[in-house]
Design an enzyme around this catalytic site. Sequence first.
Site, PDB file in Angstrom:
ATOM      1  N   TYR A 115       3.597   1.803  -7.615  1.00  0.00           N
ATOM      2  CA  TYR A 115       4.391   0.730  -7.016  1.00  0.00           C
ATOM      3  C   TYR A 115       5.878   1.092  -7.008  1.00  0.00           C
ATOM      4  O   TYR A 115       6.570   0.961  -6.005  1.00  0.00           O
ATOM      5  CB  TYR A 115       4.163  -0.571  -7.794  1.00  0.00           C
ATOM      6  CG  TYR A 115       5.044  -1.673  -7.317  1.00  0.00           C
ATOM      7  CD1 TYR A 115       4.768  -2.318  -6.108  1.00  0.00           C
ATOM      8  CD2 TYR A 115       6.171  -2.040  -8.022  1.00  0.00           C
ATOM      9  CE1 TYR A 115       5.587  -3.311  -5.636  1.00  0.00           C
ATOM     10  CE2 TYR A 115       6.997  -3.027  -7.555  1.00  0.00           C
ATOM     11  CZ  TYR A 115       6.709  -3.665  -6.372  1.00  0.00           C
ATOM     12  OH  TYR A 115       7.536  -4.642  -5.907  1.00  0.00           O
ATOM     13  N   LYS A 119       8.267   1.642  -3.752  1.00  0.00           N
ATOM     14  CA  LYS A 119       9.460   0.851  -3.470  1.00  0.00           C
ATOM     15  C   LYS A 119      10.652   1.774  -3.226  1.00  0.00           C
ATOM     16  O   LYS A 119      11.454   1.573  -2.330  1.00  0.00           O
ATOM     17  CB  LYS A 119       9.798  -0.059  -4.657  1.00  0.00           C
ATOM     18  CG  LYS A 119       8.909  -1.232  -4.803  1.00  0.00           C
ATOM     19  CD  LYS A 119       9.104  -2.226  -3.697  1.00  0.00           C
ATOM     20  CE  LYS A 119      10.402  -3.009  -3.900  1.00  0.00           C
ATOM     21  NZ  LYS A 119      10.580  -3.983  -2.837  1.00  0.00           N
TER      22      LYS A 119
END
Length: 677
Positions: A115, A119
């Site tokens: 994740y 990002k």
Amino acid sequence: MGREKSSAAADKVVEEIRAKGGKAVANYDSVEDGEKLIQTALDTFGRIGVYYICTAMLWLSELILISNLIQRVHLRGSFLVTRAAWNHMKNQKFGRIIMTASAAGIYGNFGQANYSAAKLGRKYNIHCNTIAPVAGSRLTETVMPPDLVASLKPEYVAPLVLWLCHDQCQENGGLFEVGAGWIGKLRWERSQGDIVRQKNQPMNPEAVRDQWEKICDFTDATKPTNIQESLQSIVSVLSRVESEGEVGANPTAAAASATSTSGINPAEAVGQKLPPSTFSFNHTQCILYALGVGMSTKDPDHLRFLYEGHPDFSCLPTFGVIPSQAAMMDGGLSSVPGLNIDFTQVLHGEQYLELYKPLPTSGQLTSEATIADVLDKGSGAVILLDVNTYSGNELVCYNQFSVFVVGAGGFGGKRTSEKAPLPPPQRAPDAVVIDSTTRDQAALYRLSGDWNPLHIDPSFAAMGGFKAPILHGLCSFGFAARHVLKQFADNDPSRFKAIKVRFVKPVMPGQSLQTEMWKEGNRIHIQCKVKETDAVVLSGAYVDLHAASGASPENLPQGGGGLQSELVFAEIGRRIKDLGSELVKKVNAVFSWEITKDGKNSAQWTIDLKNGSGSLHKGPYNGKADVTFAVSDEDFMEVVQGKLNPQKAFFSGKLKVRGNIMLSQKLEVILKDYAKL
Ligand SMILES: CCCCCCC[C@@H](O)CC(=O)SCCNC(=O)CCNC(=O)[C@H](O)C(C)(C)COP(=O)(O)OP(=O)(O)OC[C@H]1O[C@@H](n2cnc3c(N)ncnc32)[C@H](O)[C@@H]1OP(=O)(O)O
């Protein structure tokens, strides 16, 4: 890598790829030497577009002894290889990273490396996904029966990896389980949770214990997909606890109720006044605003709004929204009791602006805002704010802001507004102007004072449900208004009277605005579309202009029209006197009459009211010229008592031009009755 340090497995894979016509190279360094791995790839292929990290190790015995090794290989290895490849991918603006996890990792102790990398890399077109494959390999053959290992073929995993690497695949930050020809995606789920503290009280473990069942109850669970969604409801807890001392309420429901049932209380909010705000400005703000609504030196007509040395240097009429919005932007709206709203859900719904005189290019203006109404629109709440802006004691302009709070409806308030949006006429437009906004239009417009992060901060925009920051409604509004001003009023700001607009769909910076215009007398109906999508973005919209000047005593209408009007004024005066002196004191009226240039009997008398206009006598006015003037309270009384002839008084200079339009509702009713005559 096998249990023993060996290069055989890597060589075998390289051979297999080469045999099928592919290009491959083996590197025998540890994944902890990420730089060396990446350098080998760069030397061979010239670039790194995709990499697949499969740092597999599975030793179930000797756990304590090897935990450090597992950490070094899985965690540090993934990190070091990623770090080594990162700058290459960033510079070439493309990268695909596939990490490998395992079901044990996911269900046991799932980290968020994928994740975070996703990002971080999104803006450079670097996507990072994680797969948790179940396949027969040298790794799993130690723990799985041989026939199962044989049937869980790596060929049933590889196509997923290939797709995730493809430049058409937009997946980013995803986590997948894959095996035996099946693929499934995993996501987070969060219980509604519970608030376990009270205002000004320390949080204690007993409260956690007592609410434990609710904290862990997955009924109506939500599925946050990013940190903003996660934070949103948590932040709402702060205001909830501070205002209500809440305990034993779940934050997601609290977030919802903060903006719906208990968050909005019209009875408390309507009539509340915001603290007055003062706005000082000079030519800099006027020019910055003009640039913000797309004016450019490319168009010589725009120079009068962009250059303070221009002989006709002027402020765009729609700058009239700027001083008044300062009253709300300074946090005024959030201080109103009964308006506990979530600012990430606030959209501009509608705007009405009326000018009583052309705006100066410098000065100090004071704005007073009142919550005029709060409407329950089901899908949202509409907050109407009336804002009067003064220069000293003189009313310069009036704005009505309509703020749409998405998801805040359903509090049981009234639904309708008195002013329904107007549809455009059913014929082809009289004029169409197409104008491009730039990629940085919102970044520029916000410098005029609308600092709402919705228009610049991708994370904030995401909280409002937008893929990217959207353009300010008042920016498109400014574009449309100046299109009308140029098309129908020669860019003369003194011709501008009022504008009304509904924002029906968001506009993205960089899109082109197509303003369609229909002239009906001095009202120009407008509709704006985004040219690229053909979507209507501004509707129910119009600009009211003052007719071009040209009136003189010689071309005043003679006879009928003027006489009838005087009679009507006299009657109004009688009615006003009946209403009592209190009301009379509040009354300042603007009388206007419009005349034809040939001076025939074709006058049309009007009295303009704050929220519209009451036409007292409809003559066959052909829209060529008009005269507008205002009177002092004393003169007004003389006029309504029939003692003073307004036409003569105006041209003899007795009536003073003031530009105030303030009529009480009661008087408006009377005038509307007369409009029917
Ligand atoms: C703190 C300072 C505050 C200052 C405020 C401004 C700050 C700025 O920085 C913010 C901005 O500039 S935001 C950008 C500009 N605005 C937009 O892009 C909004 C575009 N509009 C929409 O998305 C939808 O119309 C939407 C979402 C608004 C409504 O869509 P839906 O929920 O689908 O509504 P719908 O089903 O069509 O209609 C339901 C009822 O609501 C009325 N309505 C619809 N759109 C409206 C609108 N734009 N304004 C007012 N009322 C609106 C409908 O008429 C209907 O009510 P009813 O049935 O009674 O007629």
